[in-house]
Design an enzyme around this catalytic site. Structure first.
Site, PDB file in Angstrom:
ATOM      1  N   ARG A  53       7.871   1.833  -3.270  1.00 27.72           N
ATOM      2  CA  ARG A  53       8.632   2.921  -4.230  1.00 27.72           C
ATOM      3  C   ARG A  53       9.259   2.399  -5.254  1.00 27.72           C
ATOM      4  O   ARG A  53       9.240   3.031  -6.169  1.00 27.72           O
ATOM      5  CB  ARG A  53       9.641   3.604  -3.050  1.00 27.72           C
ATOM      6  CG  ARG A  53       8.835   4.466  -2.102  1.00 27.72           C
ATOM      7  CD  ARG A  53      10.124   5.252  -1.046  1.00 27.72           C
ATOM      8  NE  ARG A  53       9.385   5.944  -0.106  1.00 27.72           N
ATOM      9  CZ  ARG A  53       8.902   5.557   1.098  1.00 27.72           C
ATOM     10  NH1 ARG A  53       9.318   4.325   1.401  1.00 27.72           N
ATOM     11  NH2 ARG A  53       8.695   6.235   2.097  1.00 27.72           N
ATOM     12  N   ALA A  70      -3.669   2.737   2.374  1.00 33.22           N
ATOM     13  CA  ALA A  70      -4.160   2.884   3.520  1.00 33.22           C
ATOM     14  C   ALA A  70      -5.500   3.656   3.463  1.00 33.22           C
ATOM     15  O   ALA A  70      -5.735   4.699   2.913  1.00 33.22           O
ATOM     16  CB  ALA A  70      -3.428   3.914   4.545  1.00 33.22           C
ATOM     17  N   PRO A 120       0.794  -1.278  -0.054  1.00 35.89           N
ATOM     18  CA  PRO A 120      -0.043   0.112   0.036  1.00 35.89           C
ATOM     19  C   PRO A 120       0.833   1.175   0.091  1.00 35.89           C
ATOM     20  O   PRO A 120       1.874   1.298   0.602  1.00 35.89           O
ATOM     21  CB  PRO A 120      -0.908  -0.095   1.358  1.00 35.89           C
ATOM     22  CG  PRO A 120      -0.711  -1.562   1.704  1.00 35.89           C
ATOM     23  CD  PRO A 120       0.606  -1.904   1.059  1.00 35.89           C
ATOM     24  N   LEU A 155      13.366  -1.603   1.145  1.00 34.31           N
ATOM     25  CA  LEU A 155      14.564  -1.222   0.275  1.00 34.31           C
ATOM     26  C   LEU A 155      14.787  -2.444  -0.379  1.00 34.31           C
ATOM     27  O   LEU A 155      16.168  -2.708  -0.487  1.00 34.31           O
ATOM     28  CB  LEU A 155      15.626  -0.582   1.077  1.00 34.31           C
ATOM     29  CG  LEU A 155      15.246   0.746   1.509  1.00 34.31           C
ATOM     30  CD1 LEU A 155      16.466   1.232   2.458  1.00 34.31           C
ATOM     31  CD2 LEU A 155      15.211   1.777   0.587  1.00 34.31           C
ATOM     32  N   CYS A 157       0.126   5.330   0.149  1.00 33.02           N
ATOM     33  CA  CYS A 157      -0.738   6.589   0.185  1.00 33.02           C
ATOM     34  C   CYS A 157      -0.770   7.589  -1.004  1.00 33.02           C
ATOM     35  O   CYS A 157       0.458   7.935  -1.278  1.00 33.02           O
ATOM     36  CB  CYS A 157      -0.516   7.532   1.558  1.00 33.02           C
ATOM     37  SG  CYS A 157      -1.245   6.650   3.068  1.00 33.02           S
ATOM     38  N   ARG A 196      -0.612  -5.805   8.730  1.00 31.59           N
ATOM     39  CA  ARG A 196       0.767  -5.093   8.630  1.00 31.59           C
ATOM     40  C   ARG A 196       1.264  -4.675  10.131  1.00 31.59           C
ATOM     41  O   ARG A 196       0.383  -4.107  10.619  1.00 31.59           O
ATOM     42  CB  ARG A 196       0.693  -4.083   7.662  1.00 31.59           C
ATOM     43  CG  ARG A 196       2.113  -3.686   7.279  1.00 31.59           C
ATOM     44  CD  ARG A 196       2.237  -2.742   6.063  1.00 31.59           C
ATOM     45  NE  ARG A 196       3.864  -2.813   5.538  1.00 31.59           N
ATOM     46  CZ  ARG A 196       4.031  -1.917   4.573  1.00 31.59           C
ATOM     47  NH1 ARG A 196       3.259  -1.119   3.811  1.00 31.59           N
ATOM     48  NH2 ARG A 196       5.281  -1.999   4.322  1.00 31.59           N
ATOM     49  N   GLN A 229      -6.021  -2.113   2.399  1.00 31.77           N
ATOM     50  CA  GLN A 229      -5.322  -2.007   3.624  1.00 31.77           C
ATOM     51  C   GLN A 229      -6.313  -0.867   4.357  1.00 31.77           C
ATOM     52  O   GLN A 229      -6.532   0.018   3.893  1.00 31.77           O
ATOM     53  CB  GLN A 229      -4.104  -1.198   3.586  1.00 31.77           C
ATOM     54  CG  GLN A 229      -3.442  -1.310   4.892  1.00 31.77           C
ATOM     55  CD  GLN A 229      -2.164  -0.401   4.905  1.00 31.77           C
ATOM     56  OE1 GLN A 229      -2.068   1.017   4.725  1.00 31.77           O
ATOM     57  NE2 GLN A 229      -0.929  -1.139   5.053  1.00 31.77           N
ATOM     58  N   TYR A 240       0.461   4.107  13.393  1.00 34.36           N
ATOM     59  CA  TYR A 240      -1.209   4.324  13.286  1.00 34.36           C
ATOM     60  C   TYR A 240      -1.940   3.649  14.302  1.00 34.36           C
ATOM     61  O   TYR A 240      -1.439   3.027  15.357  1.00 34.36           O
ATOM     62  CB  TYR A 240      -1.580   4.041  12.141  1.00 34.36           C
ATOM     63  CG  TYR A 240      -1.001   4.818  10.998  1.00 34.36           C
ATOM     64  CD1 TYR A 240      -0.814   6.260  11.105  1.00 34.36           C
ATOM     65  CD2 TYR A 240      -0.204   4.458   9.805  1.00 34.36           C
ATOM     66  CE1 TYR A 240      -0.178   7.137   9.947  1.00 34.36           C
ATOM     67  CE2 TYR A 240       0.467   5.235   8.971  1.00 34.36           C
ATOM     68  CZ  TYR A 240       0.448   6.537   9.058  1.00 34.36           C
ATOM     69  OH  TYR A 240       1.190   7.334   8.262  1.00 34.36           O
TER      70      TYR A 240
END
Length: 363
Positions: free
Chosen positions: A324, A57, A23, A301, A25, A230, A100, A183
């Site tokens: 990413r 999310a 996920p 990564l 955002c 998660r 998510q 969160y």
């Protein structure tokens, strides 16, 4: 066949390979409603060749949004806005789709990242009063959240259940509960954020209680769906949530019928000291997988195909989460399959793009 492109099952969900789009955002919704951006963004990723795409999310209540521009699923109107996007993806891609479900807790009511990401006070335009396990701000100078009382806890749990039922009605394949990155559910787990003195605070068992109650309620509401969580395996802060506690949580989730653990880290404190490097969170996923035997998504990564393959070959994780790296290269799975000598999905409109040196890439 490489392990990266071998099939795998998450509960009842059959995946064609081990690549999961994690996920991300987008901060591009309007009052929580999906927009044209989501059609373009998700449609692009759906043609990547990955096996599973997990939507960003998605807030279960308006006050659970990270920013005013977050995606939501707290009403049928929000489900209706997502429906044509899901239908378009289904017409053109075999990718499996998850969502998510999230509540940002004390990290809600912030500006979007490209506007600085600072907290928006409750009395400011587009701001609102945040809620959390305890009235402890995330960072110095942030507005204090309201501590959730019994009625608030029930309201939020019911909202997770209602959003899960909407996800099921939309025909989504999987639900990931967001218990990471500082969160709300992570805030209950971490002693850095949870200062309660009732049955939801104090001991590890008490701090796990509410996230486990939410998971159990969602699991019961959508018994036919794949449901996982998660987590942040560590807060990267001394005295915070850590790997040993994460393994305890994973064992309890497994007992409740959890289908997978998506292992990340950090996010609950600005004092975190993260040691970054390629695959820096894979060791956490490996330990949890060893201890519980639960299907595990490793992330952090991971940018190279051979690195992803090595993680799987060493049995450090069952699936590879990419975020990413997928934004930077939305055809990452194609390039990985070419490098590893394997095959991957491509829509018929793109078959002509197959390089001459990889004549069987698209099967």
């Amino acid at each position: 066949m490489s392990k990266l492109f071998s099939p795998y099952s998450l509960g009842s969900l059959e995946l064609s390979n081990r690549i999961v789009i994690a996920p991300m955002c987008q901060y591009s919704a309007v009052d929580g409603l999906a927009t044209d951006w989501h059609m373009i963004h998700l449609g692009n990723l759906a043609l990547s060749g990955a096996a599973l795409l997990i939507l960003e999310a998605t807030a279960v209540v308006p006050e659970g949004r990270i920013s005013p521009d977050d995606l939501g699923l707290w009403s049928d109107e929000h489900a209706n806005a997502l429906a044509p996007i899901i239908a378009a993806i289904r017409r053109h891609s075999p990718i499996k789709l998850g969502v998510q479900l999230a509540h940002a807790g004390r990290k809600a009511s912030t500006n979007v990242p490209w506007e600085g990401g600072a907290a928006i006070p409750p009395d400011a335009p587009r701001g609102w009063q945040t809620e959390a396990p305890s009235a402890v701000p995330h960072a110095e100078g942030d507005p204090a959240p309201l501590a959730l009382d019994a009625a608030g806890l029930a309201r939020v749990k019911d909202a997770f259940v209602a959003a899960a039922q909407r996800a099921h009605a939309l025909g989504l394949d999987a639900i990931e509960l967001h218990g990471a990155h500082g969160y709300l559910l992570h805030q209950f787990l971490s002693p850095l954020a949870n200062r309660r003195d009732d049955e939801y605070g104090g001991s590890l068992e008490n701090r796990m209680r509410y996230p486990l109650e939410v998971f159990a309620a969602v699991r019961a509401a959508v018994p036919s769906m794949t449901v996982g969580m998660r987590i942040s395996a560590t807060d990267w802060v001394e005295g915070g949530w850590d790997l040993e506690a994460s393994m305890r949580l994973a064992q309890e989730l497994k007992r409740l019928g959890c289908d997978f653990i998506h292992v990340s880290s950090g996010g609950v404190s600005p004092h975190q000291q993260i040691v970054l490097g390629a695959g820096y969170q894979i060791g956490f996923a490996e330990r949890i997988k060893e201890e519980t035997g639960m299907p595990t998504i490793g992330v952090g990564l991971i940018t190279e195909a051979q690195h992803a393959e090595t993680i799987l070959q060493k049995d450090q994780a069952d699936l590879i989460g990419l975020a990413r790296a997928m934004l930077f290269d939305p055809r990452w799975p194609w390039h990985a399959a070419a490098e590893l000598g394997d095959q991957v999905f491509a829509p018929p409109q793109y078959l002509r793009s197959q390089p001459r040196e990889h004549k069987t890439l698209f099967g």
